[in-house]
Design an enzyme around this catalytic site. Structure first.
Site, PDB file in Angstrom:
ATOM      1  N   LYS A 186       0.711  -1.269   0.077  1.00  0.00           N
ATOM      2  CA  LYS A 186       0.022   0.165   0.082  1.00  0.00           C
ATOM      3  C   LYS A 186       0.869   1.203   0.023  1.00  0.00           C
ATOM      4  O   LYS A 186       0.621   2.205  -0.634  1.00  0.00           O
ATOM      5  CB  LYS A 186      -1.036  -0.196   1.121  1.00  0.00           C
ATOM      6  CG  LYS A 186      -1.970  -1.013   1.124  1.00  0.00           C
ATOM      7  CD  LYS A 186      -2.848  -0.728  -0.005  1.00  0.00           C
ATOM      8  CE  LYS A 186      -4.194  -1.847   0.297  1.00  0.00           C
ATOM      9  NZ  LYS A 186      -5.065  -1.884  -1.058  1.00  0.00           N
ATOM     10  N   GLU A 229      -9.652   5.715   2.968  1.00  0.00           N
ATOM     11  CA  GLU A 229     -10.565   4.584   3.810  1.00  0.00           C
ATOM     12  C   GLU A 229      -9.506   3.529   4.029  1.00  0.00           C
ATOM     13  O   GLU A 229      -8.287   3.477   3.482  1.00  0.00           O
ATOM     14  CB  GLU A 229     -11.527   4.076   2.771  1.00  0.00           C
ATOM     15  CG  GLU A 229     -10.980   3.181   1.576  1.00  0.00           C
ATOM     16  CD  GLU A 229     -10.262   3.545   0.736  1.00  0.00           C
ATOM     17  OE1 GLU A 229      -9.999   4.786   0.616  1.00  0.00           O
ATOM     18  OE2 GLU A 229      -9.318   2.918  -0.057  1.00  0.00           O
ATOM     19  N   SER A 288       1.906  -9.706  -1.031  1.00  0.00           N
ATOM     20  CA  SER A 288       1.343  -8.255  -0.816  1.00  0.00           C
ATOM     21  C   SER A 288       1.771  -7.850   0.594  1.00  0.00           C
ATOM     22  O   SER A 288       1.765  -6.424   0.609  1.00  0.00           O
ATOM     23  CB  SER A 288       0.107  -8.067  -1.460  1.00  0.00           C
ATOM     24  OG  SER A 288      -0.767  -8.726  -0.707  1.00  0.00           O
TER      25      SER A 288
END
Lengths: 399, 261
Positions: A90, A112, A379
């Site tokens: 991210k 969010e 990830s």
């Protein structure tokens, strides 16, 4: 013409901008600012510098032979986005959008978050660049990801639990959009995935495609060839498009997106949007969507907060229709088994999200056999999931 | 001319402006929501804006969210909206427009939705997340059926976009008084006056102002410069708190703002 770098606003019949008029000006401003930044070598140089000195890029690849014994003996190679600062992919997108926020001259960011990884990354970038930060998180998720709530607050962000609707990621996005409509003059919305209105799907993909660009070369260097298959988990789809993009025009490389099937794709409790949904509009874009006959969004279910989303990015919908990427369901139980397997065979604890891709890679490896090479996007790391895993495997001591 | 346009023009001809009242279908239940819509029509509301409950209402504040989610939890279906429009229009001559997010219309089928709305006696659609440039199919269906298409304008909209919104809207343009979502506010933003004036320069036929209007005094202020004032959350709160009787009193009190001083 290749499939890489589709610029939006439409990917085939998907994408677009289905938003209140109040947001159009902000989205246009963002689109223009991003186009200028993209053309400015100073912008990409700053992103590369932050990647190298802050995130820890390039992230390494790790071959996992003991895990691969359970995957038909194929070569399984992990792209280690779990080793990034803040613990997931991210941060790649967030740093890009945070720098863009500075360029636009706004001082407040909102985001969010589902699993909390995007919220933590946004809170981190806000701290680094001195911006005010508010994170919207479904109340259900604040409970199952309490550790990440504490991390965000320690970083100086305000975390707002969202009590509307299903109290998960979808409702956190609704609430963030309401904030943005109201505070758009001072505020930029750092969207966490490749969904949402234009320019988010293409822009977030651009900030994440570094994953695949690095991994493609790293696999070539290690094995002397391209992988047979690339696997990633898909919620909104940012880590998946990030690793897929570099391979989209490599015809010999099969691409697989693994969706969260919860209790099973044929039960009512799943988040397998492409497998079980149909096209519709949610959160500003047309894409596959879990919805009833009336177009009301159906609540999704997954043990993984980061995949618990009834929509998916429009580029994935397009790639699914084209047949370029296959999207397959993986249940909670299969993902949790894969999480434990990687921990026990390789000493790596993956995020439950990423464990869906690992579970999928076991089947791919068995199909390909000993000559096959499978690249998996790991990830995120699993530290945040210890409460869920502790309960699932019943490995916590009674108090 | 559209029934909505005629209703607004009639109030303007009398030297005032229109009061437009929002209520969600199916709240607190379908039958009561029909009675509620008729009640506001009988108490001074000139156009009924009937909200279609939707799972992800990004333009709505807490009051309307709570009401529409209650309606959904109680089993609201799209077909109920057409039943409700039919029942309301058989009991009052006040025109009814539906306020709906885009996806339910698309899933029902845009043309089928327009046909069924027309057959039920409905006058048009307000589409909070469909701007004219994202509404090609609906523009066509509205052209074919003669239904009104009411698009929103925002204080942040550029002049170019205001011109497009004015051109593509029919019935009226919904001017958002402020950057924000639905809900009661103590003051109507001064941005509303500027936006209405910009929309008039952009050749909008009629402009009504909504978001944050909850008192007769605010209705009166808005009607000094706009063709209509739109009230939502204040009516929904009244219905929630005291049923149809309380709602009728609130509508009647709000309508005082449309009387000449």
């Amino acid at each position: 013409m290749g499939l890489r770098d589709a610029s939006g606003p439409y990917f085939g019949e998907y994408g677009g901008r289905f938003v209140p008029e109040s947001l159009i000006e902000a989205l246009d401003e963002l689109t223009d600012a991003y186009a200028r930044a993209k053309a400015d070598p100073a912008f990409s140089a700053e992103l590369v510098r932050l990647g190298a000195t802050y995130t820890g890029r390039p992230s390494i690849i790790t071959e996992v032979p003991r895990f691969a014994e359970h995957a038909g003996g194929a070569r399984v190679i992990l792209k280690r986005e779990d080793l990034n600062h803040t613990g997931s992919h991210k941060i790649n997108n967030v740093l890009g959008q945070a720098l863009l926020t500075q360029r636009i001259g706004k001082t407040r960011v909102i985001a969010e978050t589902g699993a909390g990884q995007h919220g933590v990354a946004t809170a981190t970038a806000a701290a680094l660049l001195g911006m005010e930060c508010v994170i919207y998180m479904g109340e259900v998720d604040t409970e199952r990801q309490a550790l990440n709530v504490a991390r965000m607050r320690l970083l100086g962000a305000e975390v707002v639990p969202v009590t509307a609707g299903s109290r998960t990621l979808k409702d956190a996005i609704n609430e963030a959009m309401r904030d943005w409509v109201t505070n758009v003059a001072t505020t930029n919305y750092i969207f966490g995935t490749v969904a949402g209105p234009h320019p988010f799907p293409a822009m977030v993909r651009d900030f994440q495609k570094v994953i695949g660009d690095e991994a493609r070369q790293q696999v070539l260097d290690l094995t002397g060839r391209l992988p047979d298959a690339v696997a990633a988990c898909v919620g909104g789809g940012s880590n998946a498009i990030g690793i897929f993009d570099a391979f989209l025009d490599d015809d010999g490389v099969a691409l697989y997106g693994f969706e969260a099937a919860g209790d099973g794709a044929d039960t009512p409790r799943h988040a397998a949007t492409i497998t079980k949904g149909r096209p519709g509009v949610l959160h500003g874009a047309r894409s596959y969507l879990l919805q009833d006959d009336d177009g009301q969004t159906i609540e999704s279910h997954s043990i993984s907060a980061g995949l618990d989303y009834p929509g998916v990015g429009p580029e994935h919908a397009w790639l699914a229709d084209l047949g370029r990427v296959r999207y397959l369901p993986v249940t909670d139980a299969e993902a949790m088994d894969a999480m434990r397997l990687l921990a026990r065979t390789e000493g790596i604890i993956p995020a439950i999200e990423s464990a869906h891709a690992l579970a999928g890679s076991i089947g791919l490896g068995r199909e390909l056999g000993r000559d096959g090479v499978v690249l998996v996007n790991l990830s995120g790391r699993g530290d945040k999931d210890m409460e869920t895993a502790g309960a699932w495997f019943d490995i916590l001591d009674e108090k | 001319m559209s029934a909505v346009g005629a209703a607004i023009d009639a109030r303007k001809a009398a030297g005032s402006g229109a009061l437009i009242g929002y209520l969600p279908v199916g709240f607190p239940d379908l039958a009561t929501s029909v009675d509620a819509a008729v009640a506001i029509a009988e108490n001074g509301v000139d156009v009924i804006e009937l909200g279609l409950p939707y799972s992800d209402p990004v333009m709505d504040g807490p009051v309307i969210q709570k009401a529409t989610q209650t309606a959904l939890a109680a089993g609201f279906r799209l077909s109920h909206a057409f039943d409700a429009v039919q029942q309301i229009t058989s009991r009052t001559r006040v025109p009814v427009v539906l306020m709906t997010y885009g996806n339910p219309v698309m899933q029902y089928g845009v043309d089928r939705f327009a046909d069924d709305l027309l057959a039920a006696g409905g006058a048009g659609l307000i589409t909070p997340d469909l701007t004219p440039d994202a509404a090609t199919e609906w523009l066509g269906a509205a052209e074919r059926t003669g239904l009104d298409r009411i698009f929103l304008a925002a204080p942040s909209s550029t002049d170019t976009r205001l011109a497009m919104i004015a051109e593509k809207s029919r019935g009226f343009v919904y001017a958002a008084s402020t950057m924000g979502i639905t809900g009661v506010r103590s003051q109507v933003d001064s941005a509303a006056r500027t936006l209405v004036s910009r929309l008039r320069s952009a050749a909008a036929e009629r402009v009504c102002v909504g978001l944050g209007i909850s008192t007769a005094q605010q209705v009166r202020e808005v009607l000094e410069y706009a063709d209509g004032a739109i009230v939502g959350s204040a009516l929904v709160s009244a219905l929630d708190a005291g049923g149809v009787a309380e709602l009728a009193r609130t509508a009647s009190a709000l309508a005082l703002g449309t009387r000449l001083v």
